[in-house]
Design a protein around this motif. Structure first.
Motif, PDB file in Angstrom:
ATOM      1  N   GLY B  85      25.675 -50.307 -27.272  1.00 50.84           N
ATOM      2  CA  GLY B  85      24.587 -50.863 -26.459  1.00 50.84           C
ATOM      3  C   GLY B  85      23.265 -50.183 -26.744  1.00 50.84           C
ATOM      4  N   ILE B  86      23.240 -48.859 -26.747  1.00 52.07           N
ATOM      5  CA  ILE B  86      21.932 -48.220 -27.004  1.00 52.07           C
ATOM      6  C   ILE B  86      21.537 -48.402 -28.448  1.00 52.07           C
ATOM      7  N   TYR B  87      22.522 -48.474 -29.342  1.00 47.92           N
ATOM      8  CA  TYR B  87      22.154 -48.667 -30.743  1.00 47.92           C
ATOM      9  C   TYR B  87      21.438 -49.996 -30.916  1.00 47.92           C
ATOM     10  N   ILE B  88      21.946 -51.009 -30.210  1.00 54.21           N
ATOM     11  CA  ILE B  88      21.382 -52.352 -30.412  1.00 54.21           C
ATOM     12  C   ILE B  88      20.118 -52.576 -29.589  1.00 54.21           C
ATOM     13  N   SER B  89      20.195 -52.237 -28.314  1.00 56.95           N
ATOM     14  CA  SER B  89      19.150 -52.782 -27.445  1.00 56.95           C
ATOM     15  C   SER B  89      18.233 -51.769 -26.780  1.00 56.95           C
ATOM     16  N   GLN B  91      15.439 -49.074 -25.694  1.00 55.60           N
ATOM     17  CA  GLN B  91      14.029 -48.994 -26.074  1.00 55.60           C
ATOM     18  C   GLN B  91      13.833 -47.837 -27.049  1.00 55.60           C
ATOM     19  N   PRO B  92      13.043 -48.050 -28.082  1.00 57.07           N
ATOM     20  CA  PRO B  92      12.812 -46.935 -29.005  1.00 57.07           C
ATOM     21  C   PRO B  92      11.894 -45.914 -28.348  1.00 57.07           C
ATOM     22  N   GLN B  93      12.337 -44.699 -28.313  1.00 57.96           N
ATOM     23  CA  GLN B  93      11.536 -43.654 -27.672  1.00 57.96           C
ATOM     24  C   GLN B  93      11.763 -42.358 -28.421  1.00 57.96           C
ATOM     25  N   PHE B  94      10.737 -41.575 -28.597  1.00 63.69           N
ATOM     26  CA  PHE B  94      10.812 -40.328 -29.342  1.00 63.69           C
ATOM     27  C   PHE B  94      11.424 -40.544 -30.722  1.00 63.69           C
ATOM     28  N   GLY B  95      11.162 -41.684 -31.307  1.00 65.68           N
ATOM     29  CA  GLY B  95      11.585 -41.929 -32.675  1.00 65.68           C
ATOM     30  C   GLY B  95      13.023 -42.379 -32.809  1.00 65.68           C
ATOM     31  N   ALA B  96      13.808 -42.304 -31.766  1.00 63.15           N
ATOM     32  CA  ALA B  96      15.202 -42.734 -31.886  1.00 63.15           C
ATOM     33  C   ALA B  96      15.654 -43.323 -30.556  1.00 63.15           C
ATOM     34  N   ALA B  97      16.515 -44.314 -30.635  1.00 64.33           N
ATOM     35  CA  ALA B  97      16.940 -45.012 -29.416  1.00 64.33           C
ATOM     36  C   ALA B  97      18.165 -44.332 -28.831  1.00 64.33           C
ATOM     37  N   ARG B  98      17.966 -43.203 -28.171  1.00 62.40           N
ATOM     38  CA  ARG B  98      19.117 -42.437 -27.707  1.00 62.40           C
ATOM     39  C   ARG B  98      19.331 -42.580 -26.202  1.00 62.40           C
ATOM     40  N   TRP B  99      18.423 -43.242 -25.553  1.00 65.01           N
ATOM     41  CA  TRP B  99      18.423 -43.136 -24.117  1.00 65.01           C
ATOM     42  C   TRP B  99      18.679 -44.471 -23.419  1.00 65.01           C
ATOM     43  N   PHE B 100      19.374 -44.388 -22.351  1.00 65.19           N
ATOM     44  CA  PHE B 100      19.470 -45.511 -21.412  1.00 65.19           C
ATOM     45  C   PHE B 100      18.739 -45.111 -20.153  1.00 65.19           C
ATOM     46  N   GLN B 101      17.883 -45.977 -19.701  1.00 59.57           N
ATOM     47  CA  GLN B 101      17.197 -45.605 -18.479  1.00 59.57           C
ATOM     48  C   GLN B 101      17.909 -46.275 -17.318  1.00 59.57           C
ATOM     49  N   GLY B 147      35.122 -43.455 -34.684  1.00 60.15           N
ATOM     50  CA  GLY B 147      34.907 -44.662 -33.905  1.00 60.15           C
ATOM     51  C   GLY B 147      33.732 -44.502 -32.945  1.00 60.15           C
ATOM     52  N   LEU B 148      33.522 -43.278 -32.486  1.00 52.30           N
ATOM     53  CA  LEU B 148      32.362 -43.004 -31.623  1.00 52.30           C
ATOM     54  C   LEU B 148      31.179 -42.466 -32.438  1.00 52.30           C
ATOM     55  N   ALA B 149      31.509 -41.559 -33.368  1.00 54.36           N
ATOM     56  CA  ALA B 149      30.433 -40.832 -34.062  1.00 54.36           C
ATOM     57  C   ALA B 149      29.575 -41.762 -34.904  1.00 54.36           C
ATOM     58  N   ILE B 150      30.177 -42.844 -35.442  1.00 55.98           N
ATOM     59  CA  ILE B 150      29.417 -43.735 -36.324  1.00 55.98           C
ATOM     60  C   ILE B 150      28.166 -44.279 -35.638  1.00 55.98           C
ATOM     61  N   TRP B 151      28.330 -44.589 -34.327  1.00 50.85           N
ATOM     62  CA  TRP B 151      27.186 -45.169 -33.593  1.00 50.85           C
ATOM     63  C   TRP B 151      26.102 -44.125 -33.352  1.00 50.85           C
ATOM     64  N   ILE B 152      26.552 -42.884 -33.208  1.00 54.60           N
ATOM     65  CA  ILE B 152      25.567 -41.807 -33.037  1.00 54.60           C
ATOM     66  C   ILE B 152      24.873 -41.532 -34.368  1.00 54.60           C
ATOM     67  N   GLN B 155      22.117 -43.911 -34.989  1.00 57.38           N
ATOM     68  CA  GLN B 155      20.937 -43.914 -34.068  1.00 57.38           C
ATOM     69  C   GLN B 155      19.617 -43.578 -34.762  1.00 57.38           C
ATOM     70  N   PRO B 156      19.386 -42.635 -35.594  1.00 55.61           N
ATOM     71  CA  PRO B 156      20.317 -41.625 -36.095  1.00 55.61           C
ATOM     72  C   PRO B 156      20.170 -40.337 -35.296  1.00 55.61           C
ATOM     73  N   ASN B 157      21.269 -39.641 -35.056  1.00 54.33           N
ATOM     74  CA  ASN B 157      21.233 -38.390 -34.325  1.00 54.33           C
ATOM     75  C   ASN B 157      22.212 -37.439 -35.003  1.00 54.33           C
ATOM     76  N   LEU B 158      21.722 -36.880 -36.087  1.00 49.59           N
ATOM     77  CA  LEU B 158      22.583 -36.087 -36.946  1.00 49.59           C
ATOM     78  C   LEU B 158      23.143 -34.859 -36.226  1.00 49.59           C
ATOM     79  N   SER B 159      22.301 -34.241 -35.390  1.00 49.69           N
ATOM     80  CA  SER B 159      22.729 -33.016 -34.716  1.00 49.69           C
ATOM     81  C   SER B 159      24.007 -33.239 -33.930  1.00 49.69           C
ATOM     82  N   ASN B 160      24.029 -34.348 -33.189  1.00 52.23           N
ATOM     83  CA  ASN B 160      25.206 -34.579 -32.342  1.00 52.23           C
ATOM     84  C   ASN B 160      26.417 -35.022 -33.150  1.00 52.23           C
TER      85      ASN B 160
END
Lengths: 731, 366
Positions: B85-89, B91-101, B147-152, B155-160
């Motif tokens: 869900g966050i990968y697809i939809s 909002q882009p913020q701080f350069g990466a779409a990592r957040w759900f508000q 299965g989980l990490a691919i979506w992270i 994002q991209p969120n290499l650290s996590n």
């Protein structure tokens, strides 16, 4: 499953041990690093932390004011106003900000939006282009507490409106920058000079003294340059704590306020300066109109008090407008000035060298009489031309050639008899070249032993030639009185008898600045006492107290006490005697035989009676009129043109020259030489209080071009004096 | 099941350490705000999240951790849906779409994913505890993780992704991966890093290059931030400048001082003493988690506690190492102390799981 002490273990203890080793290993490395940073390197990092928040602000000192001798302001600091916006002080509501921008834009004409922030980055402050939004956005991203200049150099009334609206427009304010202003502009630009940014080569030096390159300005010419150390003042010093946004929090050290520069009072009288400039430019304009071409390209007028050496007027034409250099030095204007062949940036009075021509006869006359080449009772035959042998060595049989007098061919008429028989005083008064050829180089049995170049040089130096005067202005030239050795080195040729003849009348290799010519006449006028020419009358601190200052012309250094034998006092006002030729043994004695002289180690003075005789000769140049050619060179000017009720004495000069300009016009040939026009005169003859020199480049005859200028400036001087006397209630 | 829980086994030392760490974190965040209005809300928010976290701990502790293992498919599915869900939809913020508000809070499913990974792996390794430790077994565990990490990763969120891989490596290590596979895995990981370097985002590549070849003259960006962190730490000295008196913090030369660089803020204001206290606190929490792993009644419980310990250890170590300029900038927060709601709540969720494990080690008592 492993089991230890009755506890079932799910994990292999060896594998678990690896985990523990990593856990403690990693934290151990961090602890070591922490100890290293916080204990061993603590002071280094603390220093960097202090450096982060410490800012040293150099509050600019206000530059000293330059006055003329009557307290008239020649250079002052006028406020320049900039409209600035401090991004951090703007209201929070963007709508309010936009409202302010729109109102401000209507007032100052800078559009609210234009270009992008990227564009604004590329444009220097104060250059028009970006809109207010872009400028403020850029400033906010860099340092929100630093005011951004939105519009520079606005009119005073706009500045006032902005200040009145300060309450409605938070964040918008006026920044005041002191700017140099020269009320007299080009009239005194030659003397006063102008300012410019600290040159890159001296940046470190100035920075060490607390000046800020890029902001603080230093003198580039004139008094602004020579008195820079006095005028500059001392910048203040505030050590403050700032946060990362540039917000000033507090003083870290007690602040030191800036010390204003000293005010400098010049010896110049602006009224006489204005008169001199008007007289000079009018004369040049009239002659150039008469000839239908720009024949006279530059000129100088100098007026000094011979008793004190004070320079009352110093005009160098053409000049420049120093107010145009006040904000910054415009490239096109500077280029225009520096490429002008008339050299408007040069102070021709001290920085240009010309042949002095007949004005140099003062040196020859002084030497000839003092050395006994001639006595006052002797007479000399002065025909229109002299056929003399040009010899390059004692045994050289020589080649005969004519040495003509200036009256030999006058307005198309040949006068072979010249001035006829003249005595010493009339040699000076009529300015007879033939007479001075004979005095300088000797002539047959009439003058068995001429003065010779070595002895002539001694007398020329004694009255100020061949050395800088030491006036407190930059760029002074030495002039040149040649010696045989100089000629061998520089021209690769022996000194010839002809060289001595023409040097005796100030031609050939002799070069001098207009100030040197004036000083030679000033020495005679002042009974042999040569006064140090002064341009600074006194120096005052910001509270108006006159302070003691000494100036060393060799180094340009200004000190509070006498620092070297060459330094002289410029404040409080002290006339400084350079030397007295009747008292100080300055003249080296030579034993001469024919044109060859041997140097001795004895020195002598000039007899006061000899100085007196030369004075009489100069007076005769004004009053003698026996009709025809036997008339003093300045007689016509002071009887027919300007009739002063005061006794004037003086000397003219028509100095033939050849430079690149004349060469290009093919004028450097016999009979076609162009000539500079010189005249120097002083008054009253008995007790001189004013001496004036005029010089016109390519002006030709001294008496008809420079003479009238000197006469009119003398007239102006006495008129101003009368006004002053009337004003002071005297009579 | 709940009735049989003995609350006297509850690890109050662990809870106490957590509460202390969060309270200390709130205090440091308060100091780190330093007049910046944009982050002034973070003190209140961190307190709210802390309280929320305590409620989460209470609930999760009360529930048997095996519950999560029983519903692992649902849990796994929901987490994946959130990540997709966050990968697809989002909002882009701080350069990466990592957040759900959600409800005014920023919820980061990635943080949740790390805890879910621990649970999934615990379930997997317990289920396969009697299987041979072969490639199939290894790849099986990796498949669950990716299965989980691919979506992270996308994002991209290499650290996590790295955090997740480290958790996987640590858990498969303790589950007995043969050393030869480990060696192969290490070589493959190294090659992977080298091969991946050209495909990294510019900022990621810059972070690594800047770390390897720092430019001392920059006045902004990652190098500047780390340099300011070092100045803050170094200037703190033995005892620090005092709470609220660190110039690097209070005059805001230290950037992101309430999140990534809060350790530097501690080190400046409380000195070496404060820094050691933070490290000691982390070590204590990790050791208490490992104690729970030792006491666990079954493999899955042990693995859960162990996994949480690894998560806290790795994130904490990376964060402090970044502060000390031992490794490139990564963007991982300091556990329990840095500002950041989802991170805090997720970690407290993990602590809740650990407490749940401790509480149910009844089988040890006879």
């Amino acid at each position: 499953m492993n089991s230890v002490n009755g506890t079932r273990l799910f994990f292999d203890p060896r594998r678990m041990a690896v985990v523990y080793v990593m856990l403690f290993g990693v934290f151990l490395v961090m602890i070591l690093r922490l100890v290293n940073l916080q204990v061993l390197q603590h002071l280094d990092w603390l220093g960097q932390a202090v450096e982060n928040y410490t800012v040293i602000i150099r509050d600019p000192a206000s530059r000293g004011i330059i006055y003329d001798r009557n307290g008239y302001v020649l250079a002052r600091n006028a406020p320049a106003y900039h409209v600035v916006i401090t991004p951090a002080d703007l209201p929070d509501d963007p709508a309010d900000v936009q409202h302010i921008y729109r109102e401000l834009s209507a007032l100052i004409g800078v559009p609210v939006n234009r270009g992008t922030v990227e564009d604004a980055k590329r444009i220097a402050p104060c250059v028009e282009g970006p809109g207010i939004v872009q400028l403020v956005a850029l400033g906010e991203s860099l340092a929100p507490y630093t005011p951004v200049r939105v519009k520079c150099y606005v009119e005073e009334n706009i500045a006032r409106i902005v200040r009145e609206r300060a309450v409605d427009w938070p964040g918008v304010s006026i920044e005041v920058e002191p700017m140099r202003e020269y009320p007299t502009g080009s009239l005194t630009a030659t003397v006063v000079g102008f300012l410019g940014p600290i040159p890159a080569a001296f940046e470190a030096e100035y920075r060490a003294q607390g000046y800020v390159p890029g902001r603080d300005k230093v003198g580039y010419a004139g008094i602004e340059l020579s008195m820079d150390a006095l005028l500059l003042g001392k910048n203040g010093r505030r050590v403050i704590q700032e946060d990362v946004a540039g917000k000033v929090l507090r003083n870290l050290e007690p602040p030191i306020p800036p010390t204003p520069g000293y005010n400098v009072v010049l010896t110049i009288d602006t009224r006489l300066q204005a008169a001199a400039e008007a007289v000079l430019t009018n004369e040049i304009r009239e002659w150039n109109e008469f000839f239908g071409e720009e024949r006279i390209t530059s000129g100088v007028v100098l007026a000094l008090n011979p008793k004190t050496g004070e320079v009352l007027a110093m005009v160098s034409y053409p000049t420049y407008e120093n107010n145009r250099m006040a904000r910054f030095i415009p490239g096109y204007y500077y280029q225009q000035l520096s490429q002008d062949p008339r050299r408007p940036l040069l102070n021709h009075a001290i920085s240009s060298e010309f042949p002095p021509g007949s004005t140099f006869k003062l040196a020859t006359a002084l030497g000839a009489l003092n050395e006994g080449v001639i006595t006052l009772g002797d007479t000399i035959q002065a025909p229109g031309q002299l056929i003399l042998a040009e010899k390059f060595s004692p045994n050289d049989p020589g080649r005969e050639r004519p040495f003509v007098d200036w009256v030999y061919e006058l307005r198309g008429v040949i006068n072979p008899q010249g001035f006829g028989t003249v005595d010493f005083l009339r040699c000076i008064a009529f300015s007879s070249n033939v007479c001075f050829y004979k005095l300088g180089g000797g002539y047959k049995d009439e003058i068995r032993q001429g003065l010779g170049i070595e002895r002539l040089r001694q007398y020329a130096r004694a009255i100020g030639y061949d050395q800088a005067s030491g006036i407190a202005l930059p760029g002074e030239q030495d002039g040149l009185i040649p010696t045989p050795q100089w000629k061998r080195i520089n021209k690769g040729e022996n000194w010839s008898t002809g060289d001595t003849y023409i040097a005796s009348v100030g031609q050939g290799y002799v070069l001098s600045t207009p100030l040197q010519v004036l000083m030679s006449a000033m020495t005679i006028a002042n009974d042999g006492k040569l006064m140090q020419p002064l341009i600074v009358r006194e120096v005052r601190d910001s509270e108006g107290n006159v302070v003691e200052k000494w100036y060393d012309p060799l180094t340009g250094e200004i000190t509070d006490t006498r620092s070297s034998p060459t330094s002289y006092r410029i404040s409080p006002f002290t006339p400084t005697l350079k030397w007295d030729i009747t008292r100080d043994p300055l003249i080296r004695e030579y034993i001469c035989e024919g044109p060859y002289c041997t140097e001795t180690d004895n020195f002598k003075t000039v007899q006061p009676s000899v100085v007196q005789a030369v004075q009489d000769g100069l007076r005769l140049a004004v009053i003698e009129n026996q009709g025809g050619l036997r008339r003093g060179t300045l007689n016509r000017v002071f009887t027919e043109l300007v009739n002063l009720p005061i006794a004037v004495a003086g000397k003219t000069g028509t100095a033939e020259y050849c430079d690149d300009v004349a060469l290009a016009k093919n004028r450097c040939r016999f009979g076609a030489w162009p000539a500079h026009s010189w005249t120097v005169a002083y008054a009253p003859h008995e007790d001189p209080e004013i001496i004036v020199l005029a010089f016109c480049y390519n002006g030709d005859e001294g008496a008809s071009v420079a003479g009238p200028i000197v006469a009119r400036v003398l007239q102006a001087y006495f008129e101003i004096k009368a006004i002053d006397l009337a004003a002071s209630g005297g009579g | 099941m709940i009735r049989s829980v003995l609350w006297r086994h509850f690890d109050f030392w662990l809870l106490g350490a957590i509460v202390f760490a969060v309270a200390f974190g709130v205090a440091m965040i308060r100091s780190a705000v330093a007049g910046n209005e944009e982050i002034a809300q973070s003190v209140t928010r961190q307190i709210q999240f802390g309280i929320l976290g305590l409620i989460v701990i209470a609930i999760v502790t009360a529930l048997d951790y095996r519950l999560w293992l029983n519903i692992h498919l649902v849990m796994y599915g929901v987490t994946m849906v959130l990540l997709i869900g966050i990968y697809i939809s989002a909002q882009p913020q701080f350069g990466a779409a990592r957040w759900f508000q959600v409800a005014g809070f920023f919820i980061q499913p990635t943080e949740l994913a790390k805890v879910v990974e621990i649970l999934i792996l615990a379930w997997y390794f317990e289920k396969t505890k009697d299987q041979p430790r072969d490639l199939r077994w290894i790849l099986g565990s990796l498949a669950w993780v990716w299965g989980l990490a691919i979506w992270i990763f996308l994002q991209p969120n290499l650290s996590n992704v790295i955090v997740m891989m480290v958790i996987w490596a640590a858990m498969i290590w303790i589950s007995g991966i043969p050393v030869r596979y480990l060696a192969w895995g290490g070589i493959i990981a190294l090659l992977g890093v080298v091969a991946a370097f050209p495909f990294l985002r510019d900022y990621q590549r810059d972070r690594i290059l800047i770390f390897l070849f720092p430019d001392p003259n920059v006045t902004y960006g990652a190098t500047y931030n780390v340099l300011q962190a070092l100045i803050a730490i170094g200037s703190g000295g033995l005892l620090g400048a005092g709470y609220g008196h660190g110039t690097q913090v209070q005059l805001r030369f230290l950037k992101v001082r309430h999140t990534d660089f809060i350790f530097s803020a501690v080190a400046e204001e409380f000195g070496l003493l404060g820094a050691l206290l933070v490290i000691a606190l982390l070590v204590f929490i990790i050791l208490r988690c490992l104690r729970a792993a030792r006491l666990a009644r079954d493999i899955s419980g042990a693995l859960i506690a162990y996994g949480v310990a690894v998560l806290i250890f790795f994130q904490g170590a990376v964060n402090i190492a970044v502060n000390l300029r031992l490794i490139p900038v990564s963007g991982l927060p300091l556990p329990f102390i840095s500002y950041g709601g989802s991170g805090l709540v997720s970690l407290m969720l993990g602590i809740g799981l650990v407490e749940s494990v401790v509480l149910r080690h009844k089988s040890l008592e006879f």
